[in-house]
Design a protein around this motif. Structure first.
Motif, PDB file in Angstrom:
ATOM      1  N   VAL B 291      39.780  82.601  51.502  1.00 10.13           N
ATOM      2  CA  VAL B 291      40.074  82.143  50.144  1.00 10.13           C
ATOM      3  C   VAL B 291      40.871  80.838  50.174  1.00 10.13           C
ATOM      4  CG1 VAL B 291      41.229  82.757  47.993  1.00 10.13           C
ATOM      5  CG2 VAL B 291      39.950  84.460  49.233  1.00 10.13           C
ATOM      6  N   PHE B 292      41.715  80.671  51.200  1.00 10.42           N
ATOM      7  CA  PHE B 292      42.465  79.436  51.332  1.00 10.42           C
ATOM      8  C   PHE B 292      41.521  78.245  51.446  1.00 10.42           C
ATOM      9  CE2 PHE B 292      45.630  76.489  52.385  1.00 10.42           C
ATOM     10  CZ  PHE B 292      45.413  75.901  53.622  1.00 10.42           C
ATOM     11  N   GLN B 295      39.626  77.605  48.199  1.00  9.64           N
ATOM     12  CA  GLN B 295      40.334  77.061  47.048  1.00  9.64           C
ATOM     13  C   GLN B 295      40.973  75.706  47.308  1.00  9.64           C
ATOM     14  OE1 GLN B 295      42.790  80.436  45.647  1.00  9.64           O
ATOM     15  NE2 GLN B 295      41.109  80.822  44.242  1.00  9.64           N
ATOM     16  N   LYS B 296      41.495  75.499  48.514  1.00 14.19           N
ATOM     17  CA  LYS B 296      42.140  74.205  48.728  1.00 14.19           C
ATOM     18  C   LYS B 296      41.113  73.119  49.034  1.00 14.19           C
ATOM     19  CE  LYS B 296      45.663  71.644  51.101  1.00 14.19           C
ATOM     20  NZ  LYS B 296      46.857  71.583  51.920  1.00 14.19           N
TER      21      LYS B 296
END
Lengths: 380, 476
Positions: B291-292, B295-296
């Motif tokens: 997810v990191f 999203q980033k």
């Protein structure tokens, strides 16, 4: 029953004041005026404002004496579309599907009916809530469903405590748009809103900025600023206005992170189509041909988020204000941890390095004194 | 009346040689190249079985990481609850790592032990999948706990098999190969679980997300069943080889005595601190990585999973290489420091910049390989051989404890304060590891500096030590 609502607040500063007017008469509009004159008042001609003849609305709302600068943001349309391909992109959805059935339901906000403002608002928190009333054309609704706008003003600079924890200032207002249990028309419904940004003096553009810091909105690294910069080249540059949001909205009232989804914006266009009937029309009236108008759409949803139908709820927060949009800064906590964390090993290495050098020097000195190795081999 | 052991031993020669029985003749298929335990091809085939022994366990260990976004959404859980899947795997191993050797040597034996641990792995994954299918979060945690009971101990069993079949000759290469295979299993998991999920989802429109998730996890259990079959077949071949070659059962051979702990020098405890402080910045990070990166860096799930798997795939290749290099050069503490500092740089890159994560994750994979190859051999240099079992045991116990606790804390940090703070948290741990490293160097220097010796000096020292002990043995 449709109550004509107007919420009016004045933020008084040392040198100037900001007058905020939010109304659900017609399309929901927020109108903001800045003045240095302490005696500026809002004047409303209710007969003209509420007249059935829309053109009567012109100039029914006035500030006197005239403000130095004003701007308005109007929420004109609520779009609902059938996202059969699950792209969450309004530009990729055709008007009709293969069976010639419409994939769109377009509702004009000006056709909604609204409850009495005082029923839902919280004066202590400076929060005005405009909520659609139950008997509402053309929703097929249950008793709970509503669309509401909430406007909250503040006297200080701070940050909201609930997600998305946007920063607000004394020069801005928090606007929440909530779609609560609105019965969807399709099995794979998604929603979008059309907004118009008006100002007597400005040029508008949308910019998305990226930051390394997601402290306040975990997982969201971007901020979107729809800015209306001043057209005049006076020095010092005069402040314009903005609508700011983070590209995230929440699918549950708790605003949990596991049920957040994306907010997409689309390129803004300059428009000359006047949003009748609305407070903006009532204020800007005849000036409208010279007023700068920029319009854009904002849609809610991301592929694979199971559409609006999963929870039948969406809430989106934005900040609308005068001046420079607030920028997130890295908090003190992060800086302290970094300095302490990285500084300590450096310190240890420096001290340790000195210790090792000193030890080596003394060992050499011992060797020189005795002229032999300090360890001796076995006697043969 | 009991036989006295002395009576039966021959007076001359090595007492272990049994000259009484004939060597078993292998006939038919049993005598061919592939089936003769004395020949290289059979040992090679056995090696392959050994490598696949923990493939299923490594594959399924990171199922949560590969499916984080869908798991969180389908099961409606927070990131902290998601990380409990990793915490529950580590909890049993805080204690079990002391008993793995005991269970294999004294209770089950290597063959049955490997099968039993494999059964736990398979059973645990099945319970995990069942919990997902019925949307019962607590059952999924139970599944991961059972899975954990088998996972680490299975690795011990795998190592024991390796020592028994390949001791002395190709052992280091075999260890390296086993670890590489396992890392390949992790990488494969990262890259195929999402496509499998999408495939199952497209064939089951309208079904609940958690049902699809359960089915996908059951498919993952298939790899565990495959490993179980390898364990069964390996047991059969091992028993057969034992009969043919008349060799002893594989033993872990390391005795754990908790009272040894009081003898451990400061350097041993510093090594433990480095171990836990470093590893908690790698595995929980990978658990949260999907997810990191989505999203980033705006990656789609398959690209995000590919980046996340880089550490594993690179260490699959780099670990044996660095192991070889570090064995040749020595200077272990400097290598450990290098690995820690480089990982610190990688996390800083991921936290404070938008530099392509392929860069930082690849470098992190290399740094991880360096550290792992340099750190574990240090234990053998600070602790006498008869205490090694306890030393490795305590090191793994602390490591698992750290992983369990930090997994949950990391998940909570993400939910409350986002990924920047998570990275700062990991940077703080790496600073702890770095401080421990520097302290280790200083303590070592003050004690003569044998931990950080180059391997040249170390062999010279060993030779002179041998010479002096030999000299002592000579009659006067």
């Amino acid at each position: 029953m449709d109550t004509p609502n107007i919420a009016y607040t004045v933020a008084k500063g040392p040198k100037d004041s900001l007058h905020y007017v939010f109304s659900s008469i017609g399309a929901p509009t927020i109108l903001v005026a800045k003045t240095t004159k302490t005696n500026m008042k809002l004047k409303v001609n209710w007969t003209k404002l509420l007249s059935d003849n829309v053109t009567d609305m012109k100039n029914s709302v006035q500030f006197s004496p005239t403000p130095d600068y004003s701007f308005a943001v109007v929420f004109t349309k609520l779009y609902e579309y059938n996202d059969t391909d699950d792209h969450a992109n309004i530009t990729q959805v055709p008007l009709l599907d293969k069976l010639n059935m419409s994939q769109w339901v377009v509702r004009d906000f000006k056709n909604f009916t609204w409850e009495d403002l005082s029923l839902n608002s919280d004066a202590k928190q400076n929060r005005a809530v405009f909520k659609t009333s139950m008997i509402n054309v053309p929703f097929k609704n249950n008793t709970n469903s509503s669309v509401s706008f909430s406007m909250q003003v503040f006297g200080t600079d701070n940050r909201e405590t609930i997600f998305p924890q946007l920063k607000y200032t004394a020069n801005s207002t928090l606007i929440d748009l909530e779609l609560n249990e609105v019965t969807p028309s399709f099995l794979q419904s998604r929603y979008a809103v059309e907004m118009v940004f008006l100002s007597g003096d400005g040029k508008a553009g949308i910019k998305e900025s990226r930051s390394i810091d997601d402290e306040y909105t975990p997982g969201v690294f971007k901020t979107v600023d729809w800015k209306m910069d001043r057209h005049t080249s006076k020095q010092p540059q005069e402040l314009g206005s903005f609508v700011q949001w983070k590209p995230v909205c929440y699918l549950t009232p708790d605003r949990d992170r596991q049920n957040d989804t994306k907010v997409k914006y689309y390129p803004s266009v300059n428009t000359t189509v006047v949003p009748q009937k609305s407070l903006a029309y009532a204020y800007y009236g005849d000036q409208l041909p010279t007023v700068v108008m920029s319009a854009t759409n904002v849609s809610f949803g991301l592929e694979k988020d199971k559409f609006y139908n999963k929870f039948n709820y969406t809430v989106w927060t934005s900040v609308i204000g005068y001046g420079t949009p607030p920028a997130d800064e890295i908090s003190v906590l992060v800086i302290v941890v970094i300095i302490a964390g990285l500084g300590t090993p450096v310190l240890v290495i420096v001290v340790g390095g000195i210790y090792v050098c000193v030890k080596k020097k003394t060992k050499l000195k011992v060797k020189a004194d005795f002229g032999a190795e300090s360890s001796y081999s076995a006697i043969n | 009346m009991a036989d006295l052991p002395d009576e039966k031993e021959p007076l001359l020669g090595d007492g272990n040689v049994q000259t009484l029985d004939e060597e078993e003749e292998l006939t038919g298929c049993g005598g061919t190249l592939a089936c003769d335990p004395r020949r290289w091809l059979h040992r090679f085939l056995v090696l392959i079985l050994m490598c696949f022994l923990s493939f299923g366990s490594y594959f399924c260990y990171d199922n949560p990481a590969a499916l984080q976004d869908t798991m969180v959404s389908d099961l409606q859980i927070t990131t902290s609850q998601f990380m409990s899947f990793y915490a529950w795997y580590s909890w049993p191993n805080v204690i079990l790592c002391f008993f793995g050797g005991f269970l294999i040597d004294r209770v089950f034996g290597i063959r049955l032990g490997a099968i039993i641990f494999s059964l736990f792995v398979t059973g645990g994954q099945v319970i995990f999948a069942l919990g997902a299918m019925t949307n019962k979060f607590w059952l999924m945690d139970v599944g991961r706990f059972v899975f954990g009971l088998g996972g680490e101990s299975l690795a011990v069993a795998q190592n024991t098999y390796a020592v028994n079949w390949f001791k002395g000759r190709e052992l280091n290469m075999v260890f390296g190969l086993q670890l590489s295979f396992s890392r390949v299993g992790s990488t494969v998991n990262m890259n195929i679980m999402q496509p499998i999920y999408n495939l199952v989802d497209s064939h089951m429109p309208g079904s609940e997300g958690y049902t699809v998730l359960g089915i996908v996890l059951f498919l993952g259990a298939g790899t565990c069943i495959f490993s179980l079959v390898c364990a069964l077949y390996l047991a059969y071949l091992d028993k057969r080889a034992k009969r043919i070659l008349k060799k002893d059962d594989g033993k872990v051979g390391e005795v754990i005595r908790l009272k040894d702990l009081k003898d451990f020098p400061l350097t041993m405890w510093l090594i433990c601190i480095i171990c836990v402080a470093y590893y908690v910045t790698v595995f929980p990070f990978i658990g949260l990585g999907l997810v990191f990166f989505e999203q980033k860096f705006d990656y789609d799930p398959s690209a995000a999973n590919a980046v996340n798997s880089l550490v594993y795939i690179i260490s699959a290749g780099a670990s044996p290489l660095f192991g070889f290099v570090i064995d040749k050069t020595g200077n272990n503490i400097f290598w450990v420091m290098l690995g820690t500092i480089v990982t610190l740089g990688c996390h800083a890159m991921l936290a404070f910049t938008f530099i392509n994560p392929y860069v930082s994750m690849s470098i992190m994979g290399l740094a991880y390989s360096v550290l792992a190859s340099a750190l574990w051999p240090l234990v053998a240099l600070v602790v006498p051989e008869h205490q090694l079992g306890t030393a490795y045991g305590i090191m793994q116990s602390i490591q698992n404890l750290g992983l369990a606790v930090v997994a949950i804390v990391a998940g909570s940090i993400v939910d409350a304060k986002g990924y920047l703070l998570l990275e700062v948290f990991f940077l703080a741990w790496l600073c702890v590891a770095l401080i421990a490293c520097v302290l280790l160097y200083l303590v070592d220097v003050s004690q003569g500096g044998k931990l950080n010796m180059s391997s040249k000096r170390r062999t010279l020292l060993e030779k002179s030590h041998e010479k002096s002990t030999e000299e002592e043995k000579k009659p006067l």
